[in-house]
Design a protein around this motif. Structure first.
Motif, PDB file in Angstrom:
ATOM      1  N   GLN A  48       0.838  -1.049  -0.007  1.00 40.19           N
ATOM      2  CA  GLN A  48      -0.037  -0.079  -0.138  1.00 40.19           C
ATOM      3  C   GLN A  48       0.825   1.327   0.092  1.00 40.19           C
ATOM      4  OE1 GLN A  48      -2.388   0.696   3.648  1.00 40.19           O
ATOM      5  NE2 GLN A  48      -4.311   1.467   2.123  1.00 40.19           N
ATOM      6  N   ARG A  51       2.210   1.868  -3.323  1.00 37.81           N
ATOM      7  CA  ARG A  51       1.407   2.424  -4.264  1.00 37.81           C
ATOM      8  C   ARG A  51       1.193   4.079  -3.912  1.00 37.81           C
ATOM      9  NH1 ARG A  51      -1.715  -2.135  -2.993  1.00 37.81           N
ATOM     10  NH2 ARG A  51      -3.064  -1.134  -1.844  1.00 37.81           N
ATOM     11  N   GLY A  52       1.111   4.054  -2.644  1.00 46.97           N
ATOM     12  CA  GLY A  52       1.107   5.604  -2.196  1.00 46.97           C
ATOM     13  C   GLY A  52       2.171   6.300  -2.726  1.00 46.97           C
ATOM     14  N   ASP A 119      -4.006   4.641   0.181  1.00 51.15           N
ATOM     15  CA  ASP A 119      -2.557   4.532  -0.195  1.00 51.15           C
ATOM     16  C   ASP A 119      -1.749   5.700   0.084  1.00 51.15           C
ATOM     17  OD1 ASP A 119      -3.721   2.145  -0.991  1.00 51.15           O
ATOM     18  OD2 ASP A 119      -3.566   2.799  -3.342  1.00 51.15           O
TER      19      ASP A 119
END
Lengths: 141, 476, 194
Positions: A48, A51-52, A119
């Motif tokens: 995550q 993705r962030g 994210d």
């Protein structure tokens, strides 16, 4: 005899000095990379967060904000925004942009989905837990 | 003008159209210089837009958000300086090597590729949202975008590498087959270093600390490392030409200065490793070494003035001499003094990421890199246009532009420094710190002054361009 | 030539090449800043530094000090011999200098090996950070000094120096003495001062 000052010595010092200090730099880099696991919060570097980070990059957040003090100086530091504002405020704030208040600095709306917002917040949380030698000086960043 | 006939009279092989050029292929530098100046104008326009957005927050919103304007401003700066470096390379390497450029045709192809790729990238920044640009340029395959100064789409970065390689191939072949001088070797070393360290822009790890750590291998090792070699070589070249001082003297000082640059500057990278998650010892290494980074800049200033004082000829191009001296002084002030101001860890703890950083960035880039490129253009452009120097009238206009731009930049720096000091005081010191935005509101007076100084700078830049079109008698 | 000028009361010059003196001054400035920062941090954490210093071997450091002083002596002897035209003897003194430097590297290397085995790194604490940074940085300077002297030794064996021209030896000697000088300060500051 005037002071001796030759080009060949100057050249040797240039090449020797450059190589010497570059090797020292590489050695320190090696030590830094060895020491980083204890400092860089990699235990929390989840999918995550990855993705962030990509959302952070592809929306050019660094073009206005700073992150750990690096970036543009137009908008607040975000390395500690997680502690300053908390996850819910961050998400609500991003969704509410732009404010449209006349004369005030405006942040674009990036049309992020709820999961993308999660994210991004995860990335900001991860960033905020990196050991930065107690920087910034206070919560205002 | 008795002494002005010495430097440039050996005609090139064959029928030379331009008697001022020793080698015809040096002429490829001209479009590079013109592109550099054109992009410089674009950079300043976007700088003025950003300056206004600092005080009128919604200016041009949503058409040009601040992040887009900043990206255009900084990327144009990098690209125009690269055009300047390349033009300088194409001009000085044949002359130093005493032979024609390996392939003038390749140089012209590279020029158009670079210009079109650069223009398309800027259009991309302005025309579509950045996230869209990332998607259509295939950022997903190799994500490198969205990091400060390295915002270019990955394919643009690849294009930069290709252009740089053709450029380096072209120049290296020229040097290898010709005379090898200190100036050309230092220039080539700097240019190769520029290309090699740029490769770190393709390394974008998920780990933010590693990302930032190696990001500086591009940014710092460029501007406080290999670019200084390029700058030193360019300055040395112009000084040899305009002062007529013995090359041997110029070259040994060049070696000593760039030795100091790398001795202090490489480990000096540590001044960026104070607060980004890297170990604490960087505060000691970074502070100690970067505190000495002003030394090479100071030596460069002394060097420039000494060479001009010891000059053996009166070169008719007074404007180029002025730019060369200005480079020495302003790079020392901007990179040396303003860098030192906030390089020690205990000071940087308070100033990191404030307008202090911005003030240093502006004067350092102008004083070191913008000015050295203009020095080169100022020296070479008249020759490329078939005369040893511009008319007196033209030079007077150019010198006015020098003073307008330089003084305006001093004031931009001073106003940003004032803003930065206040920002640190209000936002980071004391028991009741203000928030970032509340602090910014308090600084608007200085931001207005900075914008006014920016307008003067822009006027100076326009006057600089006007100087190219001022005619007047050939000499005095 | 150097001494002749001085004796004749004419121009005073530095021994060796001026370019080297720029390098030496920069190096001294870096070490000076390091020492100053060490002093400030030590004053703030006296207990930590006292404990750390107690863990260092003064005997080994004393041996190293003697080795480097001897090395400076042999280097000075080499310069004198070359100036007097006794190139063969000077070359042997260069070799003796290299041996002294090599002894330092071995002894100090063993000390570093002990730290490493004990799990000490730059990130252990402030004392070890300063100790390893200063001593390690100096160690690399000994290596560099030996590389320079080895180059001079090679040139000397090829007979490139004589009484009229031995600036290379003087230049190397100037650097080597600087390395020695820095060690003396380091020895006093890190090992002796408690």
């Amino acid at each position: 005899m005037s002071t001796r000052f030759t080009k060949s010595t100057a050249r040797n010092i240039f090449y020797g000095g450059a190589v010497f200090f570059f090797l020292l730099f590489v050695a320190l880099t090696f030590d830094t990379v060895q020491a980083l696991p204890k400092r860089d919060n990699r235990a929390n570097l989840t999918e995550q967060v990855v993705r962030g980070k990509k959302l952070w990059e592809t929306n050019n957040c660094i073009g206005c904000h700073t992150l750990l003090g690096e970036g543009a100086y137009f908008a607040p530091e975000l390395g500690n925004v997680y502690q300053r504002r908390g996850p819910d405020f961050i998400k609500a704030w991003i969704k509410a942009q732009p404010t449209g208040v006349p004369g005030r600095r405006q942040m674009p709306n990036f049309h992020l989905t709820d999961s993308q917002l999660d994210d991004l917040v995860a990335f900001l949380k991860y960033s905020s837990e990196i050991n930065t030698n107690h920087w910034p000086p206070n919560i205002e960043g | 003008m008795t002494s002005s006939t010495t430097a440039t009279l050996r005609p090139a092989a064959g029928q030379a159209a331009n008697v001022q050029l020793k080698y015809r292929s040096q002429a490829v530098a001209k479009p590079y210089f013109m592109a550099a100046i054109g992009l410089f104008v674009g950079q300043i326009i976007f700088g003025l837009v950003m300056g206004l957005q600092y005080v009128i927050g919604d200016f041009l919103f949503p058409e040009i958000p601040f992040n887009v304007a900043r990206m255009v401003h900084t990327n144009l700066l990098i690209v125009w300086l690269l055009f300047g470096f390349m033009g300088a390379g194409y001009y000085l390497i044949p002359e130093e090597s005493e032979r024609e450029l390996h392939s003038p045709k390749l140089a012209m192809i590279a020029f158009w590729v670079f210009l079109v790729a650069g223009a398309l990238t800027i259009v991309g920044y302005l025309a579509v949202p950045y996230a869209t640009l990332a998607r259509i340029t295939g950022n997903d395959f190799l994500p490198t975008m969205g990091r400060e100064f390295l915002e270019q789409p990955t394919i643009t970065k690849a294009g930069i590498v290709v252009v740089a390689l053709t450029f380096l191939y072209n120049l290296s072949m020229t040097v290898l087959k010709g005379r090898k001088t200190t100036i050309s070797m230092v220039m080539m070393l700097g240019l190769w270093g520029l290309a090699i360290f740029f490769l770190f822009s393709f390394y974008n790890p998920h780990n933010l600390v590693l990302d930032k750590y190696f990001w500086w291998w591009v940014v710092h090792l460029w501007v406080e490392g290999v670019w200084e070699l390029i700058m030193g070589a360019m300055l040395a070249f112009v000084l040899v030409k305009v002062t007529g001082v013995d090359r041997e003297v110029v070259e040994k000082w060049l070696y000593v200065i760039i030795a100091m640059t790398l001795i202090t500057g490489i480990i000096g990278t540590g001044h960026h490793y104070f607060w980004i998650g890297t170990p604490g010892y960087w505060q000691v290494f970074g502070s100690a070494f970067s505190a000495l980074e002003p030394i090479p800049f100071f030596m460069m200033t002394m060097f420039a003035f000494n060479m001009v004082n010891k000059r053996r000829r009166e070169h008719p191009n007074k404007a180029a001499v002025l730019w060369a001296l200005g480079t020495g002084v302003m790079s020392f002030l901007g990179a040396g003094v303003w860098g030192f101001l906030h390089t020690l860890a205990p000071v940087n703890y308070l100033t990191h990421g404030t307008q202090i950083t911005a003030s240093h960035g502006h004067m350092a880039f102008y004083g070191a890199y913008a000015m050295v490129v203009i020095t080169m253009i100022s020296y070479a452009m008249p020759l490329l246009r078939g005369r040893e120097a511009n008319s007196n009238r033209s030079q007077v206009v150019e010198m006015w532009s020098f003073w307008l731009m330089t003084i305006a930049m001093v004031f931009i720096t001073l106003f940003l420094t004032a803003a930065g000091i206040l920002q640190v005081w209000m936002q980071r010191m004391g028991d009741h710190p203000l928030s970032f935005m509340a602090t910014q509101d308090q600084l608007s007076f200085f931001y207005w002054l900075r914008e006014a100084a920016g307008v003067v700078f822009f006027a100076g830049l326009l006057l600089y361009i006007v100087s190219f079109f001022v005619r007047g008698d050939a000499r005095d | 030539m150097q001494t002749k000028d001085l004796a004749a009361g004419t121009v005073r010059t530095v021994p060796g090449d001026l370019a080297m003196w720029f390098f030496i001054l920069a190096e001294l400035a870096v070490f000076g800043l390091f020492f100053a920062i060490y002093g400030v941090v030590r004053a703030r954490q006296p207990a930590l530094f006292a404990a750390g210093q107690a863990g260092l071997s003064r005997l080994s450091a004393l041996g190293n000090t003697l080795l480097l002083i001897a090395g400076s002596g042999t280097m000075a002897a080499a310069v004198q011999d070359f100036a007097a035209g006794r190139s063969r003897r000077g070359t042997r003194w260069l070799l003796a200098t290299l041996l002294c430097g090599g002894g330092f590297l071995l002894l100090k290397g063993a000390e570093f090996g002990g730290h490493l085995a004990a799990g000490i790194t730059l990130s252990s604490n402030d004392f070890w950070m300063f100790y390893l940074a200063l001593a390690g940085f100096h160690y690399l300077h000994v290596v560099l000094g030996m590389v320079i002297i080895a180059a001079v030794y090679r040139a000397a064996r090829q007979g490139r120096y004589d009484a009229a021209n031995h600036a290379g030896v003087e230049t190397a000697a100037a650097y080597w003495h600087m390395v020695d000088l820095v060690w003396l300060v380091l020895f006093a500051l890190v090992y002796v001062a408690r």
